[in-house]
Design an enzyme around this catalytic site. Sequence first.
Site, mmCIF file in Angstrom:
data_model
loop_
_atom_site.group_PDB
_atom_site.id
_atom_site.type_symbol
_atom_site.label_atom_id
_atom_site.label_comp_id
_atom_site.label_asym_id
_atom_site.label_seq_id
_atom_site.Cartn_x
_atom_site.Cartn_y
_atom_site.Cartn_z
ATOM 1 N N HIS A 260 0.774 -1.100 -0.109
ATOM 2 C CA HIS A 260 0.028 0.225 0.139
ATOM 3 C C HIS A 260 1.009 1.220 -0.012
ATOM 4 O O HIS A 260 0.654 2.017 -0.766
ATOM 5 C CB HIS A 260 -0.942 -0.036 1.182
ATOM 6 C CG HIS A 260 -1.812 1.236 1.521
ATOM 7 N ND1 HIS A 260 -3.264 1.064 1.014
ATOM 8 C CD2 HIS A 260 -1.493 2.457 1.856
ATOM 9 C CE1 HIS A 260 -3.427 2.317 1.233
ATOM 10 N NE2 HIS A 260 -2.716 3.344 1.786
ATOM 11 N N GLU A 261 2.047 1.376 0.838
ATOM 12 C CA GLU A 261 2.749 2.555 1.247
ATOM 13 C C GLU A 261 3.482 2.617 -0.270
ATOM 14 O O GLU A 261 3.876 3.682 -0.508
ATOM 15 C CB GLU A 261 3.856 2.554 2.263
ATOM 16 C CG GLU A 261 3.066 2.513 3.608
ATOM 17 C CD GLU A 261 1.923 3.762 3.775
ATOM 18 O OE1 GLU A 261 2.346 4.908 3.512
ATOM 19 O OE2 GLU A 261 1.079 3.479 4.326
ATOM 20 N N HIS B 9 1.540 4.559 -2.828
ATOM 21 C CA HIS B 9 1.547 6.028 -2.516
ATOM 22 C C HIS B 9 2.904 6.653 -3.022
ATOM 23 O O HIS B 9 2.863 7.628 -3.838
ATOM 24 C CB HIS B 9 1.384 6.383 -0.936
ATOM 25 C CG HIS B 9 0.284 6.234 -0.521
ATOM 26 N ND1 HIS B 9 -0.967 6.663 -1.277
ATOM 27 C CD2 HIS B 9 -0.395 5.920 0.625
ATOM 28 C CE1 HIS B 9 -2.065 6.391 -0.542
ATOM 29 N NE2 HIS B 9 -1.680 5.698 0.763
ATOM 30 N N HIS C 152 -5.651 6.953 -2.816
ATOM 31 C CA HIS C 152 -6.474 5.847 -2.072
ATOM 32 C C HIS C 152 -7.747 5.460 -3.172
ATOM 33 O O HIS C 152 -8.020 6.389 -4.152
ATOM 34 C CB HIS C 152 -7.171 6.195 -0.875
ATOM 35 C CG HIS C 152 -6.219 5.969 0.173
ATOM 36 N ND1 HIS C 152 -5.924 7.050 1.086
ATOM 37 C CD2 HIS C 152 -5.405 5.372 0.333
ATOM 38 C CE1 HIS C 152 -5.192 6.602 1.930
ATOM 39 N NE2 HIS C 152 -4.740 5.740 1.407
#
Length: 438
Positions: free
Chosen positions: A155-156, A159, A165
């Site tokens: 997930h990170e 980013h 998101h």
Amino acid sequence: MLKPYTHEDRQKRSVIIKDNRNRNETNHLTEEELKSKDLIWKKNEIRWRLLSTGYSTHIPVEDQRATIDLAFRMWSEVTPLKFVEDLTGDIRHVDIEVEFGRGSHGNCKQDFDGQGGEVAHSWVGGNMHFDDDENYKSIKTRSTDGIYLLRIAVHEIGHVLGLPHTNKTYSIMYAIYNKLNSKPSFELNPLDRKAVQAIYGRCVCKGKFSTVLDWVRKRPDNSFIFNTYFFRDNHYWMYENHANRTRYGDPLRIAREWSGVPNLVDGYAHIWYIAGSAIVDKAYFFKGEKFYAYDSDEDSVLEGYPKDIKEGFGPMEGKTDVIPDNIDTVYFDMRDKNLYFFKHDMVYIYDPKMENGTSGCCVRIRKITEEFPPVDGEEPLPSDLDAVYYSYKDQAIYFIKDEYVWKNVKFHLRQKQIVNGVKKEGLWYNKWFDICDI
Ligand SMILES: [Ca+2]
Ligand SMILES: [Ca+2]
Ligand SMILES: [Ca+2]
Ligand SMILES: [Zn+2]
Ligand SMILES: [Zn+2]
């Protein structure tokens, strides 16, 4: 900086990993919107390091590194990006510094908040920090407590690569980590793949294959599944035709998965037809002067193999021709139930049908371009092909050399009179995706 954990979330046993930066971006961006964003990384090779001053206290260090590495690989497998772990070089050449910390950590201006709430933060085009007050666990852990580091890391990294998101719960870019729905291993959802590919493009992986083959497996319900296997040197990829991509985690080593099959095979053929009331079903690998019969039930080369090609594929009665050693490739044609061996500019058409008493070399020996002429105005097949195989899914014969693929467009499975006509389809990596060496 981060939205705190709410009572409601606590009841759902979820952890918010949403951050302010994305507060207004909870809807998935369109491909156009993603394309219009600035390319965050303008180079393909990105270096990362797990700082030795910032190890987690929950997981062995080797496991932390392996997990972060796997998380990067999940993104690199679907893009042209390559992530390199840089353990010892000048820190100024490290693009992404990764660290765990509690409360006030490292040189970071954003303190962590103890257990719960924020679990990690990261910067677009920058570093990633993980809150070590969270009970991080590795994918080897089966305990229901704790948070899988892999999911948070993937997930990170999303980013860091510039992804916002989404409001889709199945996306890794969904802002909430749900312990109940989180399995140790997972794949990037097609939505996530598309999102990152909209920014960086698909991975383009080139290269030459040793051979290509369709492998037939029977499902428990007696239906058949046909996956395509791409062999290169000592490794191979399984291509999931239904999903149009390689199996996650491939390539694998041939020696580990295909017991007794050598590296650098020349070709493979699957003889499969009905003879009276029997089904003839034989699989052979070829390399150099040898061939290897493969037992698909045992998943192993049969005892007594390899044998010499000149003994196994000798002349027809009354003839002296034999199949040469060091073939380029071979395939079994479902129409005439013959084996087609390719070497240089020639094709050797061998009858394997023992029950007819006609077996042997050869039905025909011809120039490849005579047996498989180009359709009008098209470029003819080259010599020294890498692979020729029959695709059960497409019901088509493909010819591959270097980066190009040709298709026999005149082929029909139930053709009585064999008609061939070959057309160049283009670069194989525009047809089959993500076949990437690691
Ligand atoms: Ca601290
Ligand atoms: Ca926290
Ligand atoms: Ca070959
Ligand atoms: Zn996030
Ligand atoms: Zn931080």
